[in-house]
Design a protein around this motif. Sequence first.
Motif, PDB file in Angstrom:
ATOM      1  N   ALA A 150      64.193  71.735 -60.094  1.00  0.00           N
ATOM      2  CA  ALA A 150      63.550  70.823 -59.143  1.00  0.00           C
ATOM      3  C   ALA A 150      64.570  70.121 -58.251  1.00  0.00           C
ATOM      4  O   ALA A 150      64.319  69.902 -57.063  1.00  0.00           O
ATOM      5  CB  ALA A 150      62.697  69.801 -59.888  1.00  0.00           C
ATOM      6  N   PRO A 171      64.452  64.479 -58.955  1.00  0.00           N
ATOM      7  CA  PRO A 171      63.675  65.169 -59.988  1.00  0.00           C
ATOM      8  C   PRO A 171      64.467  65.286 -61.293  1.00  0.00           C
ATOM      9  O   PRO A 171      65.695  65.166 -61.289  1.00  0.00           O
ATOM     10  CB  PRO A 171      63.423  66.555 -59.369  1.00  0.00           C
ATOM     11  N   GLU A 218      64.484  70.986 -54.251  1.00  0.00           N
ATOM     12  CA  GLU A 218      63.830  69.889 -53.533  1.00  0.00           C
ATOM     13  C   GLU A 218      64.048  70.072 -52.032  1.00  0.00           C
ATOM     14  O   GLU A 218      65.180  70.265 -51.580  1.00  0.00           O
ATOM     15  CB  GLU A 218      64.397  68.549 -54.002  1.00  0.00           C
ATOM     16  N   GLN A 269      67.391  69.242 -49.431  1.00  0.00           N
ATOM     17  CA  GLN A 269      68.535  68.717 -50.171  1.00  0.00           C
ATOM     18  C   GLN A 269      69.760  69.637 -50.163  1.00  0.00           C
ATOM     19  O   GLN A 269      70.878  69.161 -50.090  1.00  0.00           O
ATOM     20  CB  GLN A 269      68.137  68.403 -51.616  1.00  0.00           C
TER      21      GLN A 269
END
Length: 163
Positions: A87, A82, A91, A94
């Motif tokens: 973001a 992103p 995410e 992650q």
Amino acid sequence: EFRRVLFRSRVLPTEMSAPTGTEAQKTEAKIAKEAGAQVVFSEADQDILLRIAMAEAEGEDVEGKALVMCVVLNRVYSNGFPNTIEAVVTEPGQFSPVSDGRFYSAVPNDDCKEAMQLLYDFWDESQGATYFIRKPADGSSTWHSTHLQELFTHGNHTFYKEF
């Protein structure tokens, strides 16, 4: 003339590329700093970087915390992730502190704030790393070690980037 470097966007001024720690880019960052360029984060992005550094690297030194922040920024610069700090950090799957909730309750310490200051001073020794994991046991194989290029280990984290 150097313009401000905004880490909130994948689009950087043509005079400055995203720092990766190479000698040429260290020189470029030094020139930019001397010319009055600035690193700028919104208050929200700064808070996210401080909290992810604390949650991921609580036991690490200042540079270890700054390296976690650099990984987030390198992902923002990369086309495979992103394009905003929020973001990237949120995410799904992650960053484990986001998944387990530690990120949301993390209280950044003075080392985190010092690490943030390193970023404001154009510091980046990440070598373009876009991944890190807790240092694996000697000889053990991980998804990271079989799918990514290992760059270096700092403290308890090993840093990687895509081939």
